[in-house]
Design a protein around this motif. Structure first.
Motif, PDB file in Angstrom:
ATOM      1  N   GLY A  42       0.772  -1.220   0.000  1.00 41.01           N
ATOM      2  CA  GLY A  42       0.000   0.000   0.000  1.00 41.01           C
ATOM      3  C   GLY A  42       0.811   1.282   0.000  1.00 41.01           C
ATOM      4  N   LYS A  43       2.125   1.148  -0.086  1.00 37.92           N
ATOM      5  CA  LYS A  43       2.990   2.332  -0.066  1.00 37.92           C
ATOM      6  C   LYS A  43       3.816   2.413  -1.339  1.00 37.92           C
ATOM      7  CE  LYS A  43       3.416   2.691   4.952  1.00 37.92           C
ATOM      8  NZ  LYS A  43       4.372   2.857   6.092  1.00 37.92           N
ATOM      9  N   GLU A  44       4.338   3.598  -1.575  1.00 36.81           N
ATOM     10  CA  GLU A  44       5.182   3.779  -2.741  1.00 36.81           C
ATOM     11  C   GLU A  44       6.589   3.205  -2.472  1.00 36.81           C
ATOM     12  OE1 GLU A  44       3.152   7.824  -4.623  1.00 36.81           O
ATOM     13  OE2 GLU A  44       5.266   7.803  -4.048  1.00 36.81           O
ATOM     14  N   ARG A  45       7.275   2.916  -3.558  1.00 34.80           N
ATOM     15  CA  ARG A  45       8.646   2.445  -3.430  1.00 34.80           C
ATOM     16  C   ARG A  45       9.513   3.581  -2.903  1.00 34.80           C
ATOM     17  NH1 ARG A  45      10.846  -1.334  -8.192  1.00 34.80           N
ATOM     18  NH2 ARG A  45       8.778  -2.170  -7.650  1.00 34.80           N
ATOM     19  N   GLU A  46      10.325   3.281  -1.884  1.00 29.85           N
ATOM     20  CA  GLU A  46      11.129   4.325  -1.273  1.00 29.85           C
ATOM     21  C   GLU A  46      12.609   3.968  -1.291  1.00 29.85           C
ATOM     22  OE1 GLU A  46      10.591   5.052   2.892  1.00 29.85           O
ATOM     23  OE2 GLU A  46      10.736   2.935   3.440  1.00 29.85           O
ATOM     24  N   ALA A  92       9.117  -5.093   4.115  1.00 29.73           N
ATOM     25  CA  ALA A  92       8.856  -4.639   2.746  1.00 29.73           C
ATOM     26  C   ALA A  92       9.489  -5.616   1.771  1.00 29.73           C
ATOM     27  CB  ALA A  92       9.434  -3.238   2.522  1.00 29.73           C
ATOM     28  N   VAL A  93       9.172  -5.416   0.499  1.00 27.48           N
ATOM     29  CA  VAL A  93       9.937  -6.062  -0.567  1.00 27.48           C
ATOM     30  C   VAL A  93      11.104  -5.138  -0.890  1.00 27.48           C
ATOM     31  CG1 VAL A  93       9.933  -6.923  -2.930  1.00 27.48           C
ATOM     32  CG2 VAL A  93       7.902  -7.226  -1.479  1.00 27.48           C
TER      33      VAL A  93
END
Length: 122
Positions: A42-46, A92-93
């Motif tokens: 649900g989050k952007e790649r950071e 995370a991935v």
């Protein structure tokens, strides 16, 4: 052209450690800047960390500074991310990426691996 394959992810308890590896194909690996990114559901790649072609320049996002260490072995065409003192929010991935510039945003990287899952339990 660079192909990237990550490994080393897994399940670890909070406070534990993991070391991610990213193996690159191609004879020009040493000329590429390498980055690690992560994406939680649900989050952007950071951005997480990046390293210059020589290893002399490194950059980290604030939340991992002092806990994570990026390094590379150009003889083995491999970049590493040593992760210590892991927290549940590190779940995370994790992806490695490569390009000709030292970038801190995903759009600055042209080549990506498939990702490896890191899960930190509380």
């Amino acid at each position: 052209q660079v192909q990237l394959v990550e490994s080393g992810g897994g399940l670890v308890q909070a406070g534990g450690s993991l070391r991610l590896s990213c193996a690159a194909s191609g004879r020009t690996f040493s000329s590429y800047y390498m980055g690690w990114f992560r994406q939680a559901p649900g989050k952007e790649r950071e951005f997480v960390a990046a390293i210059s072609w020589s290893g002399g320049r490194k950059s980290y996002t604030n939340s991992v500074e002092g806990r994570f260490t990026i390094s590379r072995d150009n003889a083995k065409n491999t970049v590493y991310l040593q992760m210590n003192s892991l927290k549940p929010e590190d779940t995370a991935v994790y992806y490695c990426a490569a390009d000709r510039v030292l970038g801190v945003t995903a759009t600055e990287y042209s080549y990506w691996g498939q990702g490896t899952q890191v899960t930190v339990s509380s």
